[in-house]
Design an enzyme around this catalytic site. Sequence first.
Site, PDB file in Angstrom:
ATOM      1  N   GLY A   1      33.430  -9.488  -4.616  1.00  0.00           N
ATOM      2  CA  GLY A   1      32.113  -9.364  -5.621  1.00  0.00           C
ATOM      3  C   GLY A   1      32.338  -8.394  -6.477  1.00  0.00           C
ATOM      4  N   TYR A   2      32.830  -9.001  -7.702  1.00  0.00           N
ATOM      5  CA  TYR A   2      32.953  -8.278  -9.042  1.00  0.00           C
ATOM      6  C   TYR A   2      31.976  -8.754  -9.930  1.00  0.00           C
ATOM      7  CZ  TYR A   2      37.341  -5.689  -7.995  1.00  0.00           C
ATOM      8  OH  TYR A   2      38.466  -4.787  -7.492  1.00  0.00           O
ATOM      9  N   SER A   3      32.253  -9.814 -10.417  1.00  0.00           N
ATOM     10  CA  SER A   3      31.387 -10.607 -11.760  1.00  0.00           C
ATOM     11  C   SER A   3      30.029 -10.573 -11.495  1.00  0.00           C
ATOM     12  CB  SER A   3      32.165 -11.869 -12.132  1.00  0.00           C
ATOM     13  OG  SER A   3      33.557 -11.961 -12.388  1.00  0.00           O
TER      14      SER A   3
ATOM     15  N   GLU B   1      45.565  -8.618  -8.269  1.00  0.00           N
ATOM     16  CA  GLU B   1      45.241 -10.099  -8.305  1.00  0.00           C
ATOM     17  C   GLU B   1      45.944 -10.660  -9.543  1.00  0.00           C
ATOM     18  OE1 GLU B   1      40.875 -10.146  -9.111  1.00  0.00           O
ATOM     19  OE2 GLU B   1      41.020 -12.226  -9.478  1.00  0.00           O
TER      20      GLU B   1
ATOM     21  N   GLU C   1      42.440 -13.065 -23.446  1.00  0.00           N
ATOM     22  CA  GLU C   1      42.131 -12.294 -24.390  1.00  0.00           C
ATOM     23  C   GLU C   1      41.843 -10.930 -23.802  1.00  0.00           C
ATOM     24  OE1 GLU C   1      40.356 -15.010 -23.713  1.00  0.00           O
ATOM     25  OE2 GLU C   1      41.126 -16.271 -25.332  1.00  0.00           O
TER      26      GLU C   1
HETATM   27  C1  LIG Z   1      37.594 -20.143 -11.210  1.00  0.00           C
HETATM   28  C2  LIG Z   1      36.927 -19.032 -11.009  1.00  0.00           C
HETATM   29  C3  LIG Z   1      37.127 -18.133  -9.868  1.00  0.00           C
HETATM   30  C4  LIG Z   1      36.447 -16.891 -10.054  1.00  0.00           C
HETATM   31  N1  LIG Z   1      36.366 -16.073  -9.071  1.00  0.00           N
HETATM   32  C5  LIG Z   1      35.850 -15.008  -9.164  1.00  0.00           C
HETATM   33  C6  LIG Z   1      35.700 -14.158  -7.807  1.00  0.00           C
HETATM   34  O1  LIG Z   1      36.003 -14.518  -6.851  1.00  0.00           O
HETATM   35  N2  LIG Z   1      35.036 -12.929  -7.974  1.00  0.00           N
HETATM   36  C7  LIG Z   1      34.559 -12.367  -9.106  1.00  0.00           C
HETATM   37  O2  LIG Z   1      33.922 -11.312  -9.161  1.00  0.00           O
HETATM   38  N3  LIG Z   1      34.812 -13.025 -10.430  1.00  0.00           N
HETATM   39  C8  LIG Z   1      35.408 -14.268 -10.165  1.00  0.00           C
HETATM   40  N4  LIG Z   1      35.436 -15.148 -11.404  1.00  0.00           N
HETATM   41  C9  LIG Z   1      34.979 -14.430 -12.651  1.00  0.00           C
HETATM   42  C10 LIG Z   1      35.654 -14.121 -13.577  1.00  0.00           C
HETATM   43  O3  LIG Z   1      36.412 -12.826 -13.253  1.00  0.00           O
HETATM   44  C11 LIG Z   1      35.116 -14.081 -15.036  1.00  0.00           C
HETATM   45  O4  LIG Z   1      34.832 -15.156 -15.359  1.00  0.00           O
HETATM   46  C12 LIG Z   1      35.857 -13.535 -16.208  1.00  0.00           C
HETATM   47  O5  LIG Z   1      36.052 -12.264 -15.995  1.00  0.00           O
HETATM   48  C13 LIG Z   1      35.302 -13.737 -17.413  1.00  0.00           C
HETATM   49  O6  LIG Z   1      33.815 -13.316 -17.588  1.00  0.00           O
HETATM   50  P1  LIG Z   1      32.651 -14.352 -18.070  1.00  0.00           P
HETATM   51  O7  LIG Z   1      32.870 -15.779 -17.383  1.00  0.00           O
HETATM   52  O8  LIG Z   1      31.632 -13.415 -18.216  1.00  0.00           O
HETATM   53  O9  LIG Z   1      33.327 -14.566 -19.607  1.00  0.00           O
HETATM   54  P2  LIG Z   1      33.035 -13.695 -20.772  1.00  0.00           P
HETATM   55  O10 LIG Z   1      33.179 -12.201 -20.663  1.00  0.00           O
HETATM   56  O11 LIG Z   1      31.480 -13.871 -21.361  1.00  0.00           O
HETATM   57  O12 LIG Z   1      34.005 -14.193 -21.789  1.00  0.00           O
HETATM   58  C14 LIG Z   1      33.645 -15.292 -22.823  1.00  0.00           C
HETATM   59  C15 LIG Z   1      34.761 -15.499 -23.724  1.00  0.00           C
HETATM   60  O13 LIG Z   1      34.670 -14.276 -24.543  1.00  0.00           O
HETATM   61  C16 LIG Z   1      36.112 -13.624 -24.556  1.00  0.00           C
HETATM   62  N5  LIG Z   1      35.950 -12.197 -24.746  1.00  0.00           N
HETATM   63  C17 LIG Z   1      35.031 -11.401 -23.944  1.00  0.00           C
HETATM   64  N6  LIG Z   1      35.350  -9.938 -24.231  1.00  0.00           N
HETATM   65  C18 LIG Z   1      36.267 -10.006 -25.119  1.00  0.00           C
HETATM   66  C19 LIG Z   1      36.991  -9.078 -25.921  1.00  0.00           C
HETATM   67  N7  LIG Z   1      36.585  -7.706 -25.662  1.00  0.00           N
HETATM   68  N8  LIG Z   1      38.037  -9.235 -26.885  1.00  0.00           N
HETATM   69  C20 LIG Z   1      38.325 -10.489 -27.005  1.00  0.00           C
HETATM   70  N9  LIG Z   1      37.689 -11.752 -26.284  1.00  0.00           N
HETATM   71  C21 LIG Z   1      36.787 -11.228 -25.327  1.00  0.00           C
HETATM   72  C22 LIG Z   1      36.652 -14.181 -23.395  1.00  0.00           C
HETATM   73  O14 LIG Z   1      38.064 -13.794 -23.286  1.00  0.00           O
HETATM   74  C23 LIG Z   1      36.250 -15.572 -23.153  1.00  0.00           C
HETATM   75  O15 LIG Z   1      36.917 -16.179 -24.061  1.00  0.00           O
HETATM   76  C24 LIG Z   1      35.882 -16.429 -11.250  1.00  0.00           C
HETATM   77  C25 LIG Z   1      35.998 -17.232 -12.455  1.00  0.00           C
HETATM   78  C26 LIG Z   1      36.690 -18.453 -12.100  1.00  0.00           C
HETATM   79  C27 LIG Z   1      36.570 -19.224 -13.535  1.00  0.00           C
END
Ligand SMILES: Cc1cc2nc3c(=O)[nH]c(=O)nc-3n(C[C@H](O)[C@H](O)[C@H](O)COP(=O)(O)OP(=O)(O)OC[C@H]3O[C@@H](n4cnc5c(N)ncnc54)[C@H](O)[C@@H]3O)c2cc1C
Lengths: 379, 398
Positions: free
Chosen positions: B135-137, B252, B382
């Site tokens: 439970g992170y995101s 991870e 990124e």
């Molecule tokens: C299949 C799958 C399984 C997952 N499982 C889990 C889970 O079990 N538990 C959990 O907690 N999370 C989980 N996640 C979540 C995952 O960790 C997040 O999706 C990820 O950290 C990106 O966050 P976001 O989706 O909010 O994208 P955003 O943070 O909104 O990113 C959107 C875009 O902006 C870019 N971006 C953002 N910040 C920057 C920066 N500072 N510099 C350059 N580019 C940037 C990103 O690289 C991306 O291309 C899962 C995701 C997927 C797809």
Amino acid sequence: MALVLNDEQRMVKDSADGFFAEHAPVSQLRKLRDSKDPDGFDRGLWAKMAEMGFAGVAIPEQFGGAGLGMVAAGLIQEAIGRNLTISPFLSSAILSATAIARGGTEEQKAALLPKMASAELIVALAADEAARHQPNQVATKAEASGNGFKLTGAKPFVLDGHVADKLIVAARTSGADTDVAGITLFLVDPKAAGVSVKRRWMVDSRNAAEVTLDGVQVDGADMLGGLGEGFAILEAALDAGRACLAAEMLGVSAQSFDVTVDYLKQREQFGVKIGSFQALQHRAAHLFCEVELARSVTLKALTALDAGDERAPFFVALAKAKAGDVCKLATNEAVQMHGGIGMTDEYDIGFYMKRARAAAETFGDGAFHGDRLALMLNY
Amino acid sequence: MDETPELAAFRAETRAWLEANCPEEMRQPVTGDSDVCWGGRKWKFKSEAQKLWLDRMAARGWTVPEWPKAYGGGGLSKDEAKILAAEMRRIKARPPLSSFGIWMLGPALLKYGNEAQKLEHLPRIARGEVRWCQGYSEPGAGSDLAALRTSAILDGDEFVVNGQKVWTSYADRADWIFCLVRTDPAAPKHLGISFLLFDMESPGVTTSPIKLISGYSPFCQTFFDNVRVPKANLVGEPGKGWDIAKYLLTHEREMIGGMDMGSTGRDSMHQMAKKAIGTSKSGKLKDGLLRADIVRHEINAYAFGLTMERVKDEAKAGQGVGALSSMLKYYGTELNKERQELLMSIGGSDSLTWEGEDKRDGDPARTWLRSRANSIEGGTSEVQLNIIAKRVLQLPGA
Ligand SMILES: Cc1cc2nc3c(=O)[nH]c(=O)nc-3n(C[C@H](O)[C@H](O)[C@H](O)COP(=O)(O)OP(=O)(O)OC[C@H]3O[C@@H](n4cnc5c(N)ncnc54)[C@H](O)[C@@H]3O)c2cc1C
């Protein structure tokens, strides 16, 4: 075999890094180039490299060498790459020494190797005929004559050919132009009648010559290895050379990368360091990964050669292909991230780009070794 | 080989034991997610062999070979673990158990957990009895994870948790969650975060699955409505959860980065290509341009595999992995995406099948689509590049 250096290798690394930075920095290359030095390298430096045991690093101890093997040789050549040092290390100490150690008779080894280790004798390998590396393409003819052979042909790219005291010439004793069987190696005196050596001036300021052979008479005793069996020896020598070139390219990549990262931390535009721009940060971070990959494949290739691993040619091809591609990327990115100053002759980074290109082409580029790898994997 | 007599003996014993105890069925290639044993209270074994293999390996502690025996591990040294892995690869044995508990929570608990927490949770992870989710995101906290808002307020001996997580993989199938919560709303962003463990069956926890472009629904929205969690379930100190979170992420990332290198095997790509496209008389793949793409890819795949090996060897020699986990995550996932693209090209129209009589969940199109998430989950590519630029190269901040 763990992919980490042991204590002995760490010592070689430390002493090579220190030695080349002190005795043969890039300024030496610049001086040799600007003065159009007739030798194209510093004989005093080569003698010192022998004293350090570098010239004999890959030569067995019983023949006056240090017998430290290929990982150690690679560490030396990595330092050479960082400093762009010019010397006959690759041509004589690696390529020719490997060919002689592999294919020579006891007499030949005893006569040549100790003098090579002590830098009294430079031996160059005259193998390639095609401009794009294709080692089985040998049209130079060796025709039976008297109790030996008469050699006729041309070798357009012989590393250190103009300063060599001896040449190892690949010639065809039987078969068609691209057959693997029928290639024989000969030891040739460059001063013999019919040999002409013309120095070539290369983009990377390294030494190479065009060697032509016009009915050069050699003795049966000048044969290195068996009749028609030269290709295996040649391949062993080339693989040693390719692995060391990979190490040199790793050094070239790592040094130009380090210099560039420093520059990103110093140069200011728009009121900030250019290294704070994410577009450049990401390219630098990607390059960091690529250099790490090049380091792994290079170490694996050298380790496999030392272990006599039957997969060594596979790992050598992998290393030469990958390190070559990384080296070109690293130096191209370095020039781009330096902006205008990177294009100036006064600034050193251009030297790295020139050497990267030449080293990547020498003894097979990414396409050559990629094809070789695929064939080894049967596709 | 330069193996000591002790290690050679270990190898021989291990080989014999594996030969005798790994069921034939567990030596077949994994064709889809249901072949992977995730364990947990709700787990339905796909076959008797899957259960047997798990039980036998768990009894030796070999589901987590390097964990201490006291916590259900095998107590193996790094060298022994390497041998076990190699011997398993030799007979193509499947991993007996895969789980977030093994890859992520376990290492974090070993480092930051107290003795009671270790004894309670680690053996159950090792035996595959409890399945964990992460439970992170949150909707407002993805790449900027430290912006998370799920709150945990102390009330007597319990925390009361409120908020929402998202993209929680397998939340609907997991038994417990390791969760980042804000325990101090007044503290600076990174300092008010704590690391909390709780049962997904606690009153107030609900999940709702989200469907992916691949058609799978591996992840969920997860809601917490006044969930009461014993105070003793907080790992480490309150407000220090960010350090644990980051440490866990390095594990991870290594896991995701190295994911495809072992099981499926990198040789299979050119073998598949040969089958699909054929070779000419010279023995070369008929499609020259595709062959070149495959070669370039395989060069990088080998180079990456060797880098994983080197990083591990260096870690063993005490040279630490640290920020290099970002390199492995970035490069490994980008490579895997490229691999799936190439496999799609090799398959041509055959790889476009979505549904059909012989549908398996390992179908190329779904696997390809799933792979696109590799460079998002666990921190995007990124973000990994940002970490390398900042931590390794020490480039200045914008
Ligand atoms: C299949 C799958 C399984 C997952 N499982 C889990 C889970 O079990 N538990 C959990 O907690 N999370 C989980 N996640 C979540 C995952 O960790 C997040 O999706 C990820 O950290 C990106 O966050 P976001 O989706 O909010 O994208 P955003 O943070 O909104 O990113 C959107 C875009 O902006 C870019 N971006 C953002 N910040 C920057 C920066 N500072 N510099 C350059 N580019 C940037 C990103 O690289 C991306 O291309 C899962 C995701 C997927 C797809």
